[in-house]
Design a protein around this motif. Structure first.
Motif, short mmCIF file in Angstrom:
data_model
loop_
_atom_site.label_atom_id
_atom_site.label_comp_id
_atom_site.label_asym_id
_atom_site.label_seq_id
_atom_site.Cartn_x
_atom_site.Cartn_y
_atom_site.Cartn_z
N ASP A 1 -0.46 -1.72 11.72
CA ASP A 1 0.60 -0.75 11.47
C ASP A 1 -0.01 0.64 11.40
O ASP A 1 -1.22 0.80 11.21
CB ASP A 1 1.42 -1.09 10.22
CG ASP A 1 0.59 -1.19 8.95
OD1 ASP A 1 -0.02 -0.17 8.58
OD2 ASP A 1 0.55 -2.27 8.35
N GLU A 2 0.83 1.63 11.56
CA GLU A 2 0.35 3.00 11.69
C GLU A 2 1.26 3.93 10.89
O GLU A 2 2.48 3.81 10.95
CB GLU A 2 0.37 3.39 13.17
CG GLU A 2 -0.42 4.61 13.52
CD GLU A 2 -0.48 4.81 15.03
OE1 GLU A 2 0.16 5.77 15.50
OE2 GLU A 2 -1.13 4.00 15.73
N GLY B 1 -4.38 4.27 11.42
CA GLY B 1 -4.15 2.88 11.80
C GLY B 1 -4.65 1.93 10.73
O GLY B 1 -5.74 2.13 10.17
N TYR B 2 -3.86 0.91 10.44
CA TYR B 2 -4.22 -0.10 9.44
C TYR B 2 -4.23 -1.46 10.14
O TYR B 2 -3.20 -1.93 10.62
CB TYR B 2 -3.23 -0.11 8.28
CG TYR B 2 -3.17 1.20 7.52
CD1 TYR B 2 -4.04 1.43 6.45
CD2 TYR B 2 -2.27 2.20 7.88
CE1 TYR B 2 -3.99 2.64 5.76
CE2 TYR B 2 -2.22 3.41 7.19
CZ TYR B 2 -3.09 3.62 6.14
OH TYR B 2 -3.06 4.81 5.46
N LEU B 3 -5.41 -2.08 10.19
CA LEU B 3 -5.57 -3.36 10.85
C LEU B 3 -5.77 -4.45 9.80
O LEU B 3 -6.74 -4.43 9.05
CB LEU B 3 -6.77 -3.32 11.80
CG LEU B 3 -7.00 -4.51 12.71
CD1 LEU B 3 -5.78 -4.80 13.59
CD2 LEU B 3 -8.22 -4.27 13.60
N HIS B 4 -4.81 -5.38 9.74
CA HIS B 4 -4.81 -6.43 8.72
C HIS B 4 -5.26 -7.76 9.34
O HIS B 4 -4.86 -8.10 10.45
CB HIS B 4 -3.40 -6.61 8.15
CG HIS B 4 -2.80 -5.34 7.61
ND1 HIS B 4 -2.82 -5.01 6.28
CD2 HIS B 4 -2.15 -4.31 8.25
CE1 HIS B 4 -2.22 -3.84 6.11
NE2 HIS B 4 -1.80 -3.40 7.29
N ARG C 1 -5.26 4.38 20.19
CA ARG C 1 -4.12 5.09 19.62
C ARG C 1 -4.51 6.53 19.27
O ARG C 1 -5.68 6.84 19.02
CB ARG C 1 -3.64 4.37 18.36
CG ARG C 1 -3.14 2.95 18.59
CD ARG C 1 -1.82 2.95 19.33
NE ARG C 1 -0.83 3.73 18.59
CZ ARG C 1 0.26 4.26 19.12
NH1 ARG C 1 0.51 4.11 20.42
NH2 ARG C 1 1.11 4.93 18.38
N PRO C 2 -3.53 7.45 19.25
CA PRO C 2 -3.82 8.86 18.94
C PRO C 2 -3.99 9.09 17.44
O PRO C 2 -3.24 9.83 16.79
CB PRO C 2 -2.58 9.58 19.48
CG PRO C 2 -1.48 8.58 19.33
CD PRO C 2 -2.12 7.24 19.63
#
Length: 538
Positions: A272-273, A278-281, A307-308
């Motif tokens: 999720d962003e 960016g958050y990578l779970h 991703r930007p």
């Protein structure tokens, strides 16, 4: 104070107490509860001022508790008794639960109470509650008990027997989804829910899926979906009812899984962003990372770098950050040596992607415990943050003198220097966040709960993302990586580590394979390792 920990195994709660009590200045030793004779011998050698039993499966010998104060940690509120406290609490929909520190006496769990704590019972698995709420409450209660001059007698104790499979059994035609999830959560870890020829574990809602109750509906990423009377559930892990069977991804156990359609639903990896971060779970079951999971996580990380954004937070899961390679899928492979080799190379590919990322600042946000290669994967990030109370085991030797890889020979000395790096990998002991901060393994520790920790990580990430010097930091990061590469290429570290790992996997010494076999099958140790049984070292 000289404190002897008496435990069935060196589990997560016992490790946390070891760290907290030692940090508080007590002299700590541990004896695994092998049999009465061994326990009596250990007590005679240790001469403890106090004995604490964080996790036992049988009674303390009378000759011990009659001569020494023995405090038992029971994962239930005052008055609760029995070996399946959390199981019954989850199944019976208790709104709150607790932990009691009581004195051992002849009647199980009925002795004087020294301290207790209560907490709201969230909808979670037994294992997750034990690692979080139970552990935090137990630490607080033990610290209170150490300062209490005398205990108080509990009132009206209630004995709850071990929970039989008849209470856990699922009626697919009558039980709704919520009831089935409670049964699965109450049985998580052990013993699981017996369902015909299988045991089921790791249940999650399967929103949007329906079908005839009891029918297998879909599969994805190792999970299978099964219809309930009002929806469906995802089953993440299964094992056959045969003695000695292994708990594995459900698609590896259920023969008909291969023919099921792939459906969207519960994920073991998601992104999720928010606010250009960016958050990578990746809340992998028990923190274990199979070859497939390592590959998918690497691909997800590389996609996140496109991703930007300027900051990527590697979030792991609320119970575990990572425990490295997946010993169960390795054990179940046709050639465990070959699968070990594939798995460690997939882990290395993932770590390399994080180390060489020049487009983003990376944060390893360790809300849960981490061990072995999982710790070193975190060190691949630019910043390592950990929840207060997280336990790290940054070593491999306990798994049959495994050498380890994940570029640890590059990452660990870079963080804490060569001398301290050698101390860390040789110690074989759990490490709390205070010690990890002192060594330089982590950059910050805060937050009591996973939710509180995440909020603070978000705040830190947002501060980094809007800083005026972020481009300068990224440029400095790229230059530092070029300098390190010029001094010694990453490929050289990897090759040297894997040469040692090849001996572990394919060499004449079978220690790794024996240790893995025993670990997966939970074979009790026949003696306490000397690095834990300090009373036996002289």
């Amino acid at each position: 104070m000289r404190i002897l920990l008496l435990a069935h195994s060196f589990n997560s709660l016992t490790q946390r107490l070891w760290v907290e009590l030692e940090q508080a200045g007590h002299e700590i030793s541990l004896e695994l509860d092998v049999n009465d004779a061994v326990t009596l011998e250990a007590v005679a050698q240790a001469k403890p001022d106090l004995i604490i039993a964080p996790f036992l499966k049988r009674a303390i010998p009378p000759a011990v508790w009659q001569q020494h104060t023995c405090l038992v940690i029971h994962p239930g509120p005052v008055g609760d008794r029995g070996p399946a406290a959390l199981d019954w609490a989850i199944l019976n929909r208790a709104e709150s639960w607790g932990v009691t520190v009581l004195q051992a006496e002849a009647e199980m769990d009925a002795g004087p109470v020294w301290a207790s704590r209560t907490f709201p019972l969230r909808a979670a698995t037994k294992s997750s509650l034990y690692r979080n709420e139970v552990t935090e409450a137990a630490v607080e209660a033990v610290m209170e008990a150490l300062n209490r001059p005398q205990p108080q007698r509990p009132a009206a104790p209630l004995w709850r027997p071990a929970m039989p499979q008849s209470a856990r059994a699922i009626d697919w035609n009558a039980d709704d989804t919520a009831t089935i999830l409670r049964k699965l959560r109450a049985s998580d870890g052990a013993p699981g829910v017996r369902d015909g020829d299988y045991y089921l574990f790791d249940g999650h809602p399967a929103d949007g899926l329906t079908g005839p109750p009891g029918h297998w509906l879909a599969q994805r990423d190792g999970m299978v979906a099964r219809a309930t009377c009002d929806g469906a559930v995802w089953i993440g892990r299964m094992r056959t009812a045969a003695k000695g069977s292994l708990k594995l991804p459900a698609t590896d156990v259920l023969p008909e899984a291969a023919a099921l359609p792939v459906a969207p639903g519960h994920h073991d990896i998601w992104y999720d962003e928010k606010h250009a971060i960016g958050y990578l779970h990746f809340p992998f079951h028990n923190g274990a990372m199979s070859t497939d999971q390592c590959t998918r996580l690497k691909d997800a990380f590389i996609a996140a770098t496109q991703r930007p954004t300027k900051v990527i937070c590697l979030m792991g899961g609320p119970d575990f950050w990572s425990n490295g390679i997946h010993l169960s899928t390795i054990e179940a492979a046709a050639s465990p040596a070959d699968e070990s080799w594939r798995n460690i190379n997939a882990m290395n590919d993932l770590c390399e992607a994080i180390i060489t990322c020049g487009s983003h600042l990376t944060i390893a946000a360790m809300a849960g415990n981490a061990g072995a290669g999982g710790v070193f994967m975190a060190l691949a990030a630019d910043m390592v943050l950990a929840r207060t109370g997280v336990i790290l085991n940054p070593h491999y030797k306990g798994m049959g003198n495994l050498y380890g890889s994940e570029y640890w020979t590059y990452l660990l000395p870079r963080r804490c220097g060569a001398a301290k790096a050698e101390q860390v990998v040789q110690a074989r002991l759990p490490m709390g966040t205070a010690q990890a901060l002192d060594l330089g393994l982590i950059d910050g520790a805060f937050g009591r709960t996973p939710l509180e920790f995440r909020a603070l990580v978000v705040a830190e990430a947002e501060k980094l993302a809007v800083a005026t010097d972020i481009e300068a930091k990224l440029a400095a990061k790229r230059l530092a990586r070029l300098a390190d590469e010029g001094h010694k290429p990453l490929a050289a570290y990897r090759a040297e580590e894997l040469e040692r790992m090849k001996l572990n996997f394919y060499g004449f010494d079978p220690s790794y394979h024996v240790a893995r076999w025993n670990f997966i099958r939970r074979v009790p140790k026949s003696r306490t390792p000397l690095y834990l049984a300090r009373h036996r070292q002289t």
